[in-house]
Design a protein around this motif. Structure first.
Motif, PDB file in Angstrom:
ATOM      1  N   UNK B 231      30.346  32.805  20.960  1.00  0.00           N
ATOM      2  CA  UNK B 231      31.486  33.633  21.327  1.00  0.00           C
ATOM      3  C   UNK B 231      32.489  32.807  22.096  1.00  0.00           C
ATOM      4  N   UNK B 232      33.558  33.464  22.481  1.00  0.00           N
ATOM      5  CA  UNK B 232      34.646  32.762  23.151  1.00  0.00           C
ATOM      6  C   UNK B 232      34.821  33.241  24.582  1.00  0.00           C
ATOM      7  N   UNK B 233      34.889  32.265  25.465  1.00  0.00           N
ATOM      8  CA  UNK B 233      35.218  32.528  26.853  1.00  0.00           C
ATOM      9  C   UNK B 233      36.506  31.831  27.221  1.00  0.00           C
ATOM     10  N   UNK B 234      36.830  31.873  28.490  1.00  0.00           N
ATOM     11  CA  UNK B 234      38.010  31.162  28.988  1.00  0.00           C
ATOM     12  C   UNK B 234      37.615  30.428  30.261  1.00  0.00           C
ATOM     13  N   UNK B 235      38.448  29.450  30.645  1.00  0.00           N
ATOM     14  CA  UNK B 235      38.054  28.530  31.715  1.00  0.00           C
ATOM     15  C   UNK B 235      39.294  28.063  32.456  1.00  0.00           C
ATOM     16  N   UNK B 236      39.407  28.461  33.719  1.00  0.00           N
ATOM     17  CA  UNK B 236      40.489  27.932  34.564  1.00  0.00           C
ATOM     18  C   UNK B 236      39.918  27.163  35.744  1.00  0.00           C
ATOM     19  N   UNK B 237      38.592  27.293  35.952  1.00  0.00           N
ATOM     20  CA  UNK B 237      37.973  26.569  37.056  1.00  0.00           C
ATOM     21  C   UNK B 237      36.501  26.310  36.770  1.00  0.00           C
ATOM     22  N   UNK B 238      36.100  26.629  35.520  1.00  0.00           N
ATOM     23  CA  UNK B 238      34.699  26.434  35.133  1.00  0.00           C
ATOM     24  C   UNK B 238      34.124  27.602  34.355  1.00  0.00           C
ATOM     25  N   UNK B 239      34.955  28.557  34.010  1.00  0.00           N
ATOM     26  CA  UNK B 239      34.469  29.855  33.521  1.00  0.00           C
ATOM     27  C   UNK B 239      33.846  29.860  32.124  1.00  0.00           C
ATOM     28  N   UNK B 240      34.013  28.783  31.362  1.00  0.00           N
ATOM     29  CA  UNK B 240      33.221  28.627  30.133  1.00  0.00           C
ATOM     30  C   UNK B 240      31.970  27.805  30.478  1.00  0.00           C
ATOM     31  N   UNK B 241      32.189  26.743  31.237  1.00  0.00           N
ATOM     32  CA  UNK B 241      31.119  25.767  31.448  1.00  0.00           C
ATOM     33  C   UNK B 241      29.997  26.283  32.341  1.00  0.00           C
ATOM     34  N   UNK B 242      30.357  27.077  33.351  1.00  0.00           N
ATOM     35  CA  UNK B 242      29.314  27.582  34.264  1.00  0.00           C
ATOM     36  C   UNK B 242      28.350  28.506  33.522  1.00  0.00           C
ATOM     37  N   UNK B 243      28.827  29.530  32.813  1.00  0.00           N
ATOM     38  CA  UNK B 243      27.867  30.374  32.088  1.00  0.00           C
ATOM     39  C   UNK B 243      27.140  29.629  30.968  1.00  0.00           C
ATOM     40  N   UNK B 244      27.793  28.659  30.337  1.00  0.00           N
ATOM     41  CA  UNK B 244      27.079  27.861  29.332  1.00  0.00           C
ATOM     42  C   UNK B 244      25.916  27.132  30.009  1.00  0.00           C
ATOM     43  N   UNK B 245      26.221  26.486  31.128  1.00  0.00           N
ATOM     44  CA  UNK B 245      25.192  25.713  31.836  1.00  0.00           C
ATOM     45  C   UNK B 245      24.071  26.620  32.361  1.00  0.00           C
ATOM     46  N   UNK B 246      24.435  27.750  32.916  1.00  0.00           N
ATOM     47  CA  UNK B 246      23.433  28.632  33.535  1.00  0.00           C
ATOM     48  C   UNK B 246      22.560  29.334  32.499  1.00  0.00           C
ATOM     49  N   UNK B 247      22.996  29.289  31.242  1.00  0.00           N
ATOM     50  CA  UNK B 247      22.253  30.000  30.198  1.00  0.00           C
ATOM     51  C   UNK B 247      21.735  29.085  29.100  1.00  0.00           C
ATOM     52  N   UNK B 248      21.724  27.783  29.375  1.00  0.00           N
ATOM     53  CA  UNK B 248      21.122  26.858  28.423  1.00  0.00           C
ATOM     54  C   UNK B 248      21.868  26.733  27.110  1.00  0.00           C
ATOM     55  N   UNK B 249      23.187  26.851  27.170  1.00  0.00           N
ATOM     56  CA  UNK B 249      24.000  26.847  25.944  1.00  0.00           C
ATOM     57  C   UNK B 249      24.887  25.609  25.876  1.00  0.00           C
ATOM     58  N   UNK B 250      25.372  25.346  24.679  1.00  0.00           N
ATOM     59  CA  UNK B 250      26.444  24.385  24.512  1.00  0.00           C
ATOM     60  C   UNK B 250      27.784  25.130  24.668  1.00  0.00           C
ATOM     61  N   UNK B 251      28.763  24.408  25.138  1.00  0.00           N
ATOM     62  CA  UNK B 251      30.080  25.035  25.274  1.00  0.00           C
ATOM     63  C   UNK B 251      31.136  23.958  25.405  1.00  0.00           C
ATOM     64  N   UNK B 252      32.355  24.334  25.205  1.00  0.00           N
ATOM     65  CA  UNK B 252      33.459  23.365  25.370  1.00  0.00           C
ATOM     66  C   UNK B 252      34.623  23.996  26.098  1.00  0.00           C
ATOM     67  N   UNK B 253      35.157  23.245  27.049  1.00  0.00           N
ATOM     68  CA  UNK B 253      36.455  23.565  27.651  1.00  0.00           C
ATOM     69  C   UNK B 253      37.444  22.608  27.018  1.00  0.00           C
ATOM     70  N   UNK B 254      38.235  23.089  26.051  1.00  0.00           N
ATOM     71  CA  UNK B 254      39.200  22.185  25.425  1.00  0.00           C
ATOM     72  C   UNK B 254      40.348  21.885  26.386  1.00  0.00           C
ATOM     73  N   UNK B 255      41.123  20.898  26.044  1.00  0.00           N
ATOM     74  CA  UNK B 255      42.375  20.657  26.760  1.00  0.00           C
ATOM     75  C   UNK B 255      43.321  21.826  26.485  1.00  0.00           C
ATOM     76  N   UNK B 256      44.153  22.150  27.459  1.00  0.00           N
ATOM     77  CA  UNK B 256      45.086  23.263  27.273  1.00  0.00           C
ATOM     78  C   UNK B 256      46.017  22.955  26.109  1.00  0.00           C
TER      79      UNK B 256
END
Lengths: 562, 562
Positions: B231-256
């Motif tokens: 699914x898709x999240x958003x990230x302005x300070x870690x909001x994709x990466x933190x839940x990915x990390x805390x839940x054992x998932x892969x994720x990407x914060x692309x460049x704006x």
């Protein structure tokens, strides 16, 4: 205090003049009444034949001649130094003159070439002029502020003073370019005229009753006089395009993040709703292309954190070339034409320039449709706000350094003293309004795929750069044709088309202005005064279409004989 | 007023639950004491074997099975709806449930497939979950605000209510994705925990004493439970990466500017010093790649004015694959490793996760050097300022719509009421400070070409996402590891590495915290409590390196057996 700024300004003004070798000094500078147009034959009389040949060759031609060993970098450099020195005396277009350093660079290039039998880069031996926002070691950056004389951006003790170089300067040196002068700007940079308390006023070489444009007005005037084959300006509301248009030059305002602004002086630095961008102006479309493409070969995204990782894309320009070669019904370019933005009708010479381009494209089999976008006025107002977010604090602080007065032009925008600043939430609201307009514009652009018959949306929009062929002092009243492009962050190329002709350029009978500004523009038109001044258009493309728009500029220029 | 917000929140909470078919309702939700980990066998007990097979297949596998005709879109959709319904009941991860609409879409896809013998796009029949910032027709977007219930972003009369769809939603439908739910967020979006007055608290499925991360915490929890393949999240300070990390998932914060944010709800919209970005989280690296690459095939730059014209670049990922296949000394990847950012030392499970990756890369012949960048604290402070430019006006206005109280977590950042806003000149100063830091960082990055032995600067930086495997409620105290990346606008991929192990994960003897925050993090570590929680890292690349970093994520994931 008053005496102080005046004497400091005069000392700097004299220093600029005194850095010109005595043998290149003109004993008599004619008045505009005596000599309105100082381009062509007028300035040529002070030059040798070889100097004329060199300086009237475009940047691509110069690069080829030097690369072939036909010309030396030193000879080329000296010729342009000489012609630039003349240009400055005739129209006040330089802030910094560093001919000795330039000739030394050129010598080093010639030695490299002699030793290695090759150039050090694609701009080997090409003199390039720079707007006085670039930091170059050994010379100042005043940006027209008396208070910046002897400082680094207003700070006397800054260790970068005299030493620091802007990122693009480093890249230009890598490419083999020869740097020899920095050109005049209006103090604050926020004007379509070039005026400051150091050099005074930069006049239009083609018509010295008119302005050279701004804020890259020194660039425009210098290149127009062939005192430079090309140079770099900046544009936050039209500052590359206006001087290009007013001086019969090609130029490009790239999308922000394409070329490196890193390490340049600026006004209201840190305002990031609408970013100023850097881009070249030159005497030919192919020279503008050279001055864009070669910079990208330096991978500026590795040295400027705001530049996008996007190398020059050959395929994008090749696509344009294929289309214009093709004969099928879809083998056409398609353009929107905007005759008026609904605020100010351009004056007759500009109307004719637009019509000339439209006719040439039609004759060549291309499609031109009427451009009916969301009302530009909305975005023009949004962009205007970004210029006064800080209530004028930045520019008034700079004036206060010396106590110098604001020019009349700048006072119109920034008043006598700072006013209240925008708050964060007001800036956010403006950013949202801007993004919404951009989205509407994008959707409108996409919708034209239904109208063009090419299977694509339009390839570009043909429109005025300014309502005037070139404005008169203190009569540059409307920036909407350029600033709308800054708000959209679109790529725009300027194409010189024709010159004002008092026998042809008249308003249609019964022309009725639609508002006060439109009336003022109508009333200000003076066919006799403008006669002979350049009339240009801009062709506006989507974001990040530099390759495509430069290919279009070159093609359209060819169609109309430029 | 108080009764009002409570009853409105309860009505919404009940409505979410009631939109789950009765047969999928759980009669008994165990407490964390009874059942700490609800992933794997626990949730599987409520599912059929085919449902388990489908939901434990990654998005790439699902797309392949449906494209091959082995699975129908309807069966896939129903299986994920069922599992998502269970997930929500176990950890409170959904804001919107629209299973009927999803099954109808899936039916239409199956009919298309039956008729045309082909898929409508590369995501044909793949269920995709969306953070509750995306607007989807027929359902609400509350973003966790009680005052947004029954409105469009807080405005009841807005004609877009119930009808408008965000740009990316349109693109996902074009690609054949099936949309079926929207996931929980912390009100304001500005937290690494997911809590609001509607759904309460979203717990970590692997360890229900811990948080699921935030702000895309519903995504993290749902995907962790395999209630969504991605699914898709958003990230302005870690909001994709933190839940990915805390839940054992892969994720990407692309460049704006890489993926389209157009038409999404947001907090503090219009703040443009540090832009929130949108990006996928999924159960495999290749699924994250699929969910990135396919969007670019939709040419989002033609529909979102802030997206850069940059298609997926195969050559960039191919280059990584070539390097890892090659055996020469230059056929190596090179990384910097940042064990501590000089502010907070990550807790032992994260230290071990970093060491595991470094060791695996070393064993595979790659180069890892110590990363010694400009002090992150400087940029962390700059980014922190951008979150309070408006003094909390935007978020307090949203709370005031209903009179609901701020959660403790949010009150820490935004207080009881708005404070003074930043002025334009203060924002500009912060923007300049940010750009200077970015430039220093870039120069440092370039300088590592001297150290790696590969002839290139490092390919990425290995570092913590957060100091914690997963934080405890109200104990998420430091965002520096993620927010520094937002400030740099770098591309970052999250790679799950291991799980916390109380028998292994201890601070070194004599560990001495270097400041209060470091001490607090040290004191908060509880090996027993964290045991079994996921421990992940991020690998950070330069701007616009999505293709490269996804190839690296897939490779590194493979090295460590993910």
């Amino acid at each position: 205090m008053v005496a102080d700024w005046k004497s400091r300004a005069k000392a700097k003004r004299d220093a600029i003049l005194n850095s010109i070798p005595t043998e290149w000094r003109l004993s008599n500078i004619p008045s505009p009444e005596e000599q309105k147009d100082v381009t062509g034959p007028y300035i040529q009389q002070f030059l040798t034949k070889p100097e004329i040949e060199i300086t009237e060759t475009d940047a691509v031609g110069i690069a080829e001649k030097v690369a072939a060993g036909s010309w030396t970098a030193v000879d080329v450099t000296k010729a342009f130094c000489h012609r630039a020195a003349l240009a400055h005396q005739l129209v006040n277009c330089l802030h910094e003159v560093f001919f000795d350093a330039a000739i030394a660079s050129a010598k080093a290039l010639d030695e490299f070439y002699a030793q290695h039998k090759k150039t050090i880069g694609p701009l080997h031996g090409v003199p390039v002029s720079l707007k006085d926002q670039f930091h170059v070691k050994g010379v100042e950056t005043t940006m027209g502020y008396v208070g910046w004389i002897g400082t680094f951006e207003g700070i006397r003790e800054d260790p970068r003073r005299g030493k620091f170089e802007s990122e693009m300067v480093r890249e230009l040196r890598n490419l083999g370019a020869v740097l020899y002068c920095k050109t005049s700007v209006p103090h604050t940079l926020m004007s379509g005229e070039t005026v400051n308390n150091i050099i005074g006023y930069t006049w239009n070489p083609k018509n010295r009753y008119l302005c050279s444009g701004g804020s890259s007005g020194g660039e425009g005037a210098l290149i127009s006089l062939r005192g430079s084959p090309g140079g770099y300006g900046t544009d936050i509301g039209g500052s590359i395009r206006i001087p290009a248009a007013f001086n019969g030059l090609f130029g490009i305002r790239p999308t922000s993040g394409r070329l490196p602004y890193e390490g340049m002086a600026n006004s209201m630095d840190g305002q990031n709703s609408v970013l100023s961008v850097v881009g070249p102006l030159a005497t030919s479309a192919r020279a503008v292309r050279l001055l864009t493409q070669t910079l990208l070969s330096q991978e500026p995204w590795l040295h400027d954190p705001l530049v996008v990782d996007m190398p020059w894309r050959d395929a994008e320009e090749q696509a344009v070339r294929e289309i214009v070669k093709s004969a099928s019904s879809r083998g056409q370019l398609a353009f929107g034409v905007l005759n008026s933005d609904g605020v100010v009708m351009p004056q007759p010479p500009i109307q004719r320039a637009i019509a000339t381009v439209v006719e040439a494209l039609g004759n060549a089999g291309h499609k031109v449709i009427e451009w009916k976008p969301p009302a530009h006025q909305r975005l023009v107002d949004i962009v205007g706000k970004t210029w006064i977010y800080d209530g004028g604090k930045d520019v008034h602080d700079a004036f206060a350094l010396s106590g110098e007065p604001l020019s009349t032009q700048i006072k119109l925008s920034y008043g006598d003293k700072p006013i209240e600043e925008y708050k964060a939430s007001q800036i956010s609201a403006n950013n949202i309004a801007k993004r919404r307009f951009q989205k509407e514009y994008l959707d409108y652009w996409n919708s034209t795929a239904q109208e063009t018959g090419t299977g694509r949306a339009v390839d570009g929009i043909i429109m005025a750069v300014s309502p005037y062929p070139a404005a008169r002092p203190e009569k540059y009243n409307y920036y909407g044709y350029t600033s709308v492009v800054n708000g959209l962050d679109y790529t725009s190329v300027v194409v010189p088309v024709t010159t004002a002709d008092k026998s042809k350029d008249r308003y249609i009978d019964g022309f009725t202005p639609i508002n006060d500004l439109d009336k003022k523009t109508f009333d200000d038109y003076d066919a006799d005064l403008y006669d002979g001044a350049y009339a240009s258009v801009q062709i506006v493309g989507r974001r990040y279409t530099e390759e495509k728009m430069l290919a279009i500029a070159e093609y359209v220029g060819g169609l109309i004989g430029k």
